[in-house]
Scaffold this active site. Structure first.
Site, mmCIF file in Angstrom:
data_model
loop_
_atom_site.group_PDB
_atom_site.id
_atom_site.type_symbol
_atom_site.label_atom_id
_atom_site.label_comp_id
_atom_site.label_asym_id
_atom_site.label_seq_id
_atom_site.Cartn_x
_atom_site.Cartn_y
_atom_site.Cartn_z
ATOM 1 N N GLY A 233 1.547 -5.529 -8.256
ATOM 2 C CA GLY A 233 1.126 -5.695 -6.869
ATOM 3 C C GLY A 233 0.765 -4.363 -6.258
ATOM 4 O O GLY A 233 0.851 -3.306 -6.887
ATOM 5 N N GLY A 235 1.046 -2.249 -2.357
ATOM 6 C CA GLY A 235 1.549 -2.217 -0.993
ATOM 7 C C GLY A 235 0.918 -1.108 -0.189
ATOM 8 O O GLY A 235 -0.033 -0.464 -0.624
ATOM 9 N N GLY A 238 1.714 2.336 -2.103
ATOM 10 C CA GLY A 238 1.452 2.567 -3.512
ATOM 11 C C GLY A 238 1.240 1.293 -4.295
ATOM 12 O O GLY A 238 1.255 0.180 -3.747
ATOM 13 N N VAL A 240 2.385 -1.067 -7.669
ATOM 14 C CA VAL A 240 3.572 -1.363 -8.472
ATOM 15 C C VAL A 240 3.144 -1.852 -9.850
ATOM 16 O O VAL A 240 2.288 -2.736 -9.965
ATOM 17 C CB VAL A 240 4.459 -2.422 -7.784
ATOM 18 C CG1 VAL A 240 5.720 -2.678 -8.615
ATOM 19 C CG2 VAL A 240 4.837 -1.964 -6.385
ATOM 20 N N LYS A 254 6.814 1.911 -8.787
ATOM 21 C CA LYS A 254 5.900 2.041 -7.648
ATOM 22 C C LYS A 254 5.351 3.462 -7.623
ATOM 23 O O LYS A 254 6.074 4.421 -7.354
ATOM 24 C CB LYS A 254 6.601 1.724 -6.329
ATOM 25 C CG LYS A 254 5.659 1.846 -5.120
ATOM 26 C CD LYS A 254 6.234 1.235 -3.854
ATOM 27 C CE LYS A 254 7.307 2.087 -3.267
ATOM 28 N NZ LYS A 254 7.731 1.610 -1.931
ATOM 29 N N ASP A 354 10.821 -2.989 8.381
ATOM 30 C CA ASP A 354 9.724 -3.706 7.705
ATOM 31 C C ASP A 354 10.261 -4.926 6.958
ATOM 32 O O ASP A 354 9.894 -5.182 5.811
ATOM 33 C CB ASP A 354 8.995 -2.769 6.748
ATOM 34 C CG ASP A 354 7.574 -3.244 6.442
ATOM 35 O OD1 ASP A 354 7.053 -4.080 7.212
ATOM 36 O OD2 ASP A 354 6.991 -2.798 5.439
#
Length: 538
Positions: A233, A235, A238, A240, A254, A354
């Site tokens: 993924g 974000g 960064g 992952v 990450k 978050d």
């Protein structure tokens, strides 16, 4: 004619003469002046040499003993000797013998024998100039020893002009030097700041190393991720990748995208998560700080994030959810306990800022683990509010006071708001889409949930097991309490955990969170508390 090693009183020495004297001094130090004579050219100078001629002979047999001539050892070769004789010597005697003429030079034979060149310089005729009371000097650009008369004042005036030009040159040069020095100083400051930043990071990592996760090099990271082969993924900070530390240990790596500046986000995340040891917080296995290339290595959680499990398989009626309401309740309670640990279980209070479905990872048993602490802040447990210079978080989950101080002070209650939105998204994701209003925005969906609960109506959600309806109602009511506009109207995370642990039968509906003028009505107690403003801990 007089020999010259300079002897001159009232005259100006020509630059060509000075250059020639320097050249002579240089050749004498070579120990074999005869080898350099072919390159010596006196035609452009005012020096003169003796009128005698010297002839060099190369002889295969020793030269007959005589007072005539000199042996020149530095020119000799294997089996041969070189002799220098004057041109007045009987040359035929040598030529008829075992000798061969090499060269003839316009210098005395003592030049070769004593390895010393003597040149002569005529004394300039300056009587006429002295009679006129003027100075005497050689004329420039002439080979002959011609003199001319001049006044020293003219030289002084010329010297003054030269001095002015020299001063101007010195001032300009000094200014240029100042500019260069200033530029070098700025470059030094920039380099020093970067160096200090890296030293600061290295010192932090050295202190961290003894009791904290393992440090890896960037080459190790590439090896662990198989050269970044499998992307899990991406974000805000960064990308992952999936990695493998050993045959049975998988990790999520990450790689931080933005490694500029002083690395505050990187230090912030590993410092924050490195303090945490809780079943509902993701574990930091290691990190990489190789120059400005940085990465974080977490335990690998195979079920990805909660975001995958909020919505049903399809939005059509009768669809089956990926996970049950009991399991969703288990995830909500585990997440609340993780937040409670962050707020109250550590030496310093950790505010996440978050909380959202994407940052709630699930292990193989669907146990929740909070991750991504790049925006987290530390503050004293004695205080409950924190000052920030800019809003942080994800739109849709950011508390109102983070965006505008008109709604209150930023504190641990900001995480409560985000968690409330997460609970309501769990509920809202399972609502029958046909039962919603025509406008399917998140705000309208949440208001739709509140209106139905306010009227005592059941939410249009498919019930699969006994007790599902009670779980749905509890999650919705707790979520609505958490998203109250003003922070003082929201419950603490401890109260949220207690509400989720209960059966929910005694929970009262919160004031309408979409009308800021409503007053809180949670049982007889109020969640209002004084929030003192404090500075975030560096």
């Amino acid at each position: 004619m007089v020999p010259t090693f300079i002897s001159h009183s009232d005259s100006v020495i020509n630059q060509n003469i000075v250059a020639m004297i320097l050249a002579l001094n240089y050749t004498v130090t070579l120990k074999c002046i005869a080898a350099k004579l072919p390159k010596l050219n006196l035609s452009q100078s005012n020096f003169t040499n003796d009128d005698d001629l010297t002839v060099l002979f190369n002889c295969s047999e020793p030269f007959p003993e005589s007072n005539d001539g000199y042996l020149v050892p530095c020119l000799a070769s294997s089996g041969y000797q070189v002799h220098a004789v004057t041109s007045t010597f009987d040359l035929d005697l040598l030529l008829s013998g075992p000798c061969t003429k090499i060269h003839q030079y316009p210098y005395s034979d003592s030049t070769f024998g004593e390895n010393m060149l003597q040149l002569n310089w005529n004394v300039p005729l300056c009587g006429n100039c002295e009679f006129k009371g003027m100075d005497c000097g050689f004329k420039d650009g002439t080979k002959l020893l011609e003199t001319h008369c001049f006044n020293r004042k003219d030289i002084t005036r010329t010297g003054n002009n030269t001095k002015q030009h020299l001063i101007a040159g010195v001032v300009s040069g000094a200014a240029l030097v100042c500019i260069i020095v200033f530029s070098l100083y700025k470059l030094y400051l920039t380099s020093r700041n970067k160096r200090e930043s890296r030293v600061r990071l290295e010192k932090f990592l050295d202190d961290y190393k003894a009791i904290r996760p393992t440090r890896y090099s960037y080459a190790d990271i590439k090896k662990v991720t198989d050269d970044f082969n499998e992307k899990l993924g991406e974000g805000s900070y960064g990308t992952v990748y999936k990695g493998k530390l050993s045959s049975d240990i998988y990790v999520a790596v990450k790689v931080l995208r933005d490694s500029k500046g002083k690395g505050e986000e990187f230090i912030n995340e590993i410092d924050t998560i490195g303090r945490i040891h809780h079943v509902n917080v993701v574990r930091l296995v290691g990190f990489c700080a190789d120059g400005f290339r940085r990465a974080l290595i977490y335990e690998y959680l195979p079920n990805d994030s909660l975001e995958r499990f909020i919505l049903p398989v399809s939005s059509s009626p009768g669809s089956v959810s990926l996970i049950s309401w009991h399991k969703l309740h288990h995830i909500a309670l585990g997440t609340a306990r993780g937040i409670e640990y962050l707020h109250q279980g550590c030496d310093q209070q950790i505010l996440h800022f978050d909380i959202k479905p994407q940052n709630i990872l699930l292990d193989h048993n669907l146990n929740p683990k909070i991750c991504d602490f790049g925006l987290a802040k530390l503050c004293s447990k004695e205080k409950s509010a924190v000052t920030m210079t800019a809003a942080r978080g994800t739109i849709g989950y950011i508390a109102p006071e983070v965006l505008s101080r008109n709604f209150g002070k930023v504190s641990h209650k900001s995480d409560i708001y985000s968690f409330g939105m997460l609970l309501l998204e769990m509920v809202g994701g399972r609502i029958n889409m046909d039962a919603k209003t025509n406008n399917h925005s998140k705000v309208n969906s949440l208001e739709w949930i509140y209106r139905h609960l306010e009227k005592g109506e059941e939410l249009k959600i498919q019930i699969e097991e006994e007790g599902d309806g009670r779980i749905v109602r509890k999650l919705a009511i707790v979520g609505l309490w958490c998203i109250q506009w003003h922070p003082i109207d929201r419950p603490s995370i401890k109260e949220v955990t207690q509400m989720l642990e209960g059966d929910g039968s005694h929970l009262n509906l919160s004031p309408n969170p979409f009308m800021a003028t409503d007053k809180p009505k949670l049982n007889a107690s109020s969640h209002g508390e004084d929030l003192d403003v404090i500075l975030e801990i560096e």
